[in-house]
Design a protein around this motif. Sequence first.
Motif, mmCIF file in Angstrom:
data_model
loop_
_atom_site.group_PDB
_atom_site.id
_atom_site.type_symbol
_atom_site.label_atom_id
_atom_site.label_comp_id
_atom_site.label_asym_id
_atom_site.label_seq_id
_atom_site.Cartn_x
_atom_site.Cartn_y
_atom_site.Cartn_z
ATOM 1 N N LEU A 137 -60.500 -24.245 16.685
ATOM 2 C CA LEU A 137 -61.478 -23.152 16.591
ATOM 3 C C LEU A 137 -62.908 -23.702 16.652
ATOM 4 O O LEU A 137 -63.448 -24.150 15.637
ATOM 5 C CB LEU A 137 -61.260 -22.392 15.265
ATOM 6 C CG LEU A 137 -62.211 -21.224 14.986
ATOM 7 C CD1 LEU A 137 -62.122 -20.177 16.083
ATOM 8 C CD2 LEU A 137 -61.884 -20.588 13.638
ATOM 9 N N PRO A 138 -63.526 -23.660 17.846
ATOM 10 C CA PRO A 138 -64.892 -24.196 17.974
ATOM 11 C C PRO A 138 -65.868 -23.435 17.076
ATOM 12 O O PRO A 138 -65.822 -22.213 16.986
ATOM 13 C CB PRO A 138 -65.232 -23.973 19.450
ATOM 14 C CG PRO A 138 -63.944 -23.688 20.119
ATOM 15 C CD PRO A 138 -63.012 -23.134 19.098
ATOM 16 N N ARG A 139 -66.741 -24.162 16.408
ATOM 17 C CA ARG A 139 -67.633 -23.538 15.433
ATOM 18 C C ARG A 139 -68.764 -22.726 16.070
ATOM 19 O O ARG A 139 -69.261 -21.780 15.461
ATOM 20 C CB ARG A 139 -68.208 -24.606 14.488
ATOM 21 C CG ARG A 139 -67.125 -25.298 13.654
ATOM 22 C CD ARG A 139 -66.231 -24.281 12.940
ATOM 23 N NE ARG A 139 -65.378 -24.901 11.932
ATOM 24 C CZ ARG A 139 -64.067 -25.076 12.036
ATOM 25 N NH1 ARG A 139 -63.410 -24.663 13.107
ATOM 26 N NH2 ARG A 139 -63.383 -25.638 11.056
ATOM 27 N N ASP A 140 -69.184 -23.065 17.316
ATOM 28 C CA ASP A 140 -70.230 -22.243 17.944
ATOM 29 C C ASP A 140 -69.681 -20.837 18.217
ATOM 30 O O ASP A 140 -70.345 -19.826 18.008
ATOM 31 C CB ASP A 140 -70.797 -22.907 19.217
ATOM 32 C CG ASP A 140 -69.697 -23.356 20.178
ATOM 33 O OD1 ASP A 140 -68.507 -23.286 19.806
ATOM 34 O OD2 ASP A 140 -70.036 -23.767 21.304
ATOM 35 N N LEU A 141 -68.414 -20.783 18.658
ATOM 36 C CA LEU A 141 -67.771 -19.476 18.904
ATOM 37 C C LEU A 141 -67.648 -18.706 17.587
ATOM 38 O O LEU A 141 -67.958 -17.505 17.518
ATOM 39 C CB LEU A 141 -66.411 -19.748 19.558
ATOM 40 C CG LEU A 141 -65.395 -18.666 19.838
ATOM 41 C CD1 LEU A 141 -64.447 -18.342 18.737
ATOM 42 C CD2 LEU A 141 -65.985 -17.416 20.439
ATOM 43 N N LEU A 142 -67.232 -19.404 16.530
ATOM 44 C CA LEU A 142 -67.084 -18.753 15.221
ATOM 45 C C LEU A 142 -68.429 -18.183 14.775
ATOM 46 O O LEU A 142 -68.519 -17.019 14.346
ATOM 47 C CB LEU A 142 -66.551 -19.766 14.195
ATOM 48 C CG LEU A 142 -66.531 -19.318 12.730
ATOM 49 C CD1 LEU A 142 -65.624 -18.103 12.542
ATOM 50 C CD2 LEU A 142 -66.055 -20.451 11.816
ATOM 51 N N MET A 143 -69.491 -18.979 14.915
ATOM 52 C CA MET A 143 -70.810 -18.510 14.463
ATOM 53 C C MET A 143 -71.299 -17.329 15.308
ATOM 54 O O MET A 143 -71.938 -16.419 14.790
ATOM 55 C CB MET A 143 -71.826 -19.658 14.483
ATOM 56 C CG MET A 143 -71.753 -20.580 13.273
ATOM 57 S SD MET A 143 -71.593 -19.752 11.657
ATOM 58 C CE MET A 143 -73.085 -18.774 11.572
ATOM 59 N N THR A 144 -70.980 -17.324 16.605
ATOM 60 C CA THR A 144 -71.386 -16.178 17.447
ATOM 61 C C THR A 144 -70.772 -14.900 16.900
ATOM 62 O O THR A 144 -71.448 -13.872 16.759
ATOM 63 C CB THR A 144 -70.917 -16.387 18.911
ATOM 64 O OG1 THR A 144 -71.492 -17.581 19.380
ATOM 65 C CG2 THR A 144 -71.314 -15.235 19.808
ATOM 66 N N GLU A 145 -69.466 -14.968 16.565
ATOM 67 C CA GLU A 145 -68.807 -13.739 16.114
ATOM 68 C C GLU A 145 -69.248 -13.364 14.694
ATOM 69 O O GLU A 145 -69.326 -12.188 14.358
ATOM 70 C CB GLU A 145 -67.286 -13.859 16.276
ATOM 71 C CG GLU A 145 -66.935 -13.945 17.764
ATOM 72 C CD GLU A 145 -65.513 -13.609 18.141
ATOM 73 O OE1 GLU A 145 -64.604 -13.881 17.353
ATOM 74 O OE2 GLU A 145 -65.318 -13.076 19.265
ATOM 75 N N ILE A 146 -69.578 -14.357 13.868
ATOM 76 C CA ILE A 146 -70.114 -14.035 12.534
ATOM 77 C C ILE A 146 -71.503 -13.399 12.703
ATOM 78 O O ILE A 146 -71.836 -12.402 12.049
ATOM 79 C CB ILE A 146 -70.170 -15.294 11.643
ATOM 80 C CG1 ILE A 146 -68.751 -15.750 11.286
ATOM 81 C CG2 ILE A 146 -70.976 -15.025 10.373
ATOM 82 C CD1 ILE A 146 -68.668 -16.999 10.430
#
Length: 611
Positions: free
Chosen positions: A185-194
């Motif tokens: 789970l890439p963290r940039d993707l996670l932060m975009t959705e957060i």
Amino acid sequence: MKKNGLYSKEEKIFQDKNKLYRAHSVKQIAYSTDPRDFGQVAKSIPCQEACPAKTNIPGYIRCINEKRYGRAYELNRGANIMPGVLGRICSRPCETACRHGAPDNGVSVGICHLKRACADLKSPMHRIIEGLYAPTGKSVAVVGSGPAGLAAAHDLAILGHRAVVFETMEKPGGMLMYGIPEFRLPRDLLMTEINNILRLGVELKTSQAVGTHITLETLTEEFDAVVVAAGCTKPRLLGVEGEDLENVYNGLDFMKAVNASNRGQTPIINETNRQSNRGLSPIKNVAVIGGGFTAVDCARSAIRLGAEEVALYIRKTMDDMRIDETEKHEARFEGIGVESLVQPARILGENGRVSGIAFVRTRIEKTGTPPFKKSVPIAGSEFVVPCDSVIAALGQAPDVHDVSDVLTGLDKDTPATGMKGVFAAGDFVTGSTDVISAIAGGRRTALAVDLYLTAMERKKTVVRLESHATTDRPRSYDFIDRVPMNTIAMDQRLADHTNEVETGFDPDQALEESQRCYLCNLKYEIDPLRCIYCSACIDVAPKDCIKMVETIPVNADGTYGRYAETGQWDKVVSITIDNEACIRCGQCYAVCPMDCISVTKTELIQMDMDE
Ligand SMILES: Cc1cc2nc3c(=O)[nH]c(=O)nc-3n(C[C@H](O)[C@H](O)[C@H](O)COP(=O)(O)OP(=O)(O)OC[C@H]3O[C@@H](n4cnc5c(N)ncnc54)[C@H](O)[C@@H]3O)c2cc1C
Ligand code: SF4
Ligand code: SF4
Ligand code: SF4
């Protein structure tokens, strides 16, 4: 499929019939709260029924088929809040239920991979759809920024309340940020959705532990309601001799340490050794106890961090492991061994450091309560496995020392607590589950809080019925093999522990996988008043999907029961399509001489009470 720019004869007939339908028909739309329609949706769309958030799966798969990735993403987002995240790590109860995986039908549709496809393939500038309610002037404190807390805050903000999230850790996301490794789970993707959630005006206060920096009482005084979504953050211990030896880690702490090291950083496992100042050799042989998400992530991380041999030791069998088959496959590919039907008796040490584990063998015994089996140690079966480090990953429990009052009087259904205006959500309520259950729980709690604050039920779920053309899905699509996920090679996995293993579908792969879906949201029905009982539809049906029936019983809740079938023409009261068996091939629709077969698209949607 279109080959060399040409369609097969079979596809052409479908398209022509559809074009005619579209040219001459006017779409009819109705909204229903009839239990029979809810029952039909639940039975006919098994993937959606199995999804805790009730995601409109056939709806978004159809959009992918039409290359409307942004719409597919929003259909997901409307139910599960974080499609890019879930498209990578969801536990996929929908795929276990998918009709394509039923005996004789083949393998389930890659529902989760398609979810990821719409997140990956949509335009980065696609339009986010949020139906905002007017501000209410009420405020809600949310304790914990894991998926449950974020989902609750998202829905509360949409409903017009001020939502403020308090989080102990430096970054938001809960186990998405600190548990699940970056190679999944890439963290940039996670932060975009957060950030898409925070954009609604949700306030986030990190490094703010409720109970330490601010008390629960203060929150109840300063806010109109509180949602405790504090997860399960207390690791369960092995409870055996030797657990305090050096190089015995608990799984959650191990993953937190791995996730704290950034791209390109020195492997933690060897770093720990170097810092220990005891002249120890690097870790080579790792025993991971447990078979859940955390255990497998620890094992796969250990391989990336320099361990030479890693094995999982589980009390039951591989079939009992609560992880997806794809992950089992990846773990095997990465060289991780599995020893099933064993349990640790004690950890052995030399000079204060792990030297091995003594295990006993177990056998499976049936029980009368879920999960209907347990492992039982076999006396006299002890054996020793040499290893130099142990990771105990037996799951987590709620850490209630800061918010213990909340659990008093907790009602898991509502989910209200014994404290006025305080609600709970996610793993904190249910015990360790998975991300999609936590999100569904957070959303359910948001509705309960809204009812408490406004004394009004503002949303209702209805079945939307829309007349539809036939499936436009040639029978040949049923024989397409499931499209495998693309992954990176082993040397790339080892080069950096944050390198994402799965790389997603390209548009052609997404199209091909979408064609496999039967579109179970399309309900095929025969009009008994026009049917001439010629049985042409039965003759072309690829399955036992069209039945001659004597009666159709109605259940106590208003839904239809099992058909009473008959082979005797004098007893037949109607010819009926069994939508639980139908694979939406459209053959019956194409051959019926009376045009008495209709297709209706059925969707569960949320409406405002005054709509
Ligand atoms: C290593 C690992 C891998 C996993 N892999 C998967 C997977 O692949 N797929 C899947 O579906 N599920 C997976 N899970 C399970 C999943 O992550 C959890 O079920 C889910 O995150 C639970 O969501 P939650 O919001 O209830 O709790 P959490 O995600 O645990 O979030 C709770 C949050 O509350 C905060 N908090 C706690 N106490 C306080 C306090 N007093 N004050 C303020 N903040 C507080 C915590 O810091 C945390 O951020 C995994 C779990 C782990 C540990
Ligand atoms: S075939 Fe499609 S609609 Fe039917 S259960 Fe599977 S994913 Fe869902
Ligand atoms: S569309 Fe008609 S023929 Fe095809 S599977 Fe369904 S009921 Fe059977
Ligand atoms: S083909 Fe049409 S008319 Fe003939 S039995 Fe089937 S539904 Fe009835």
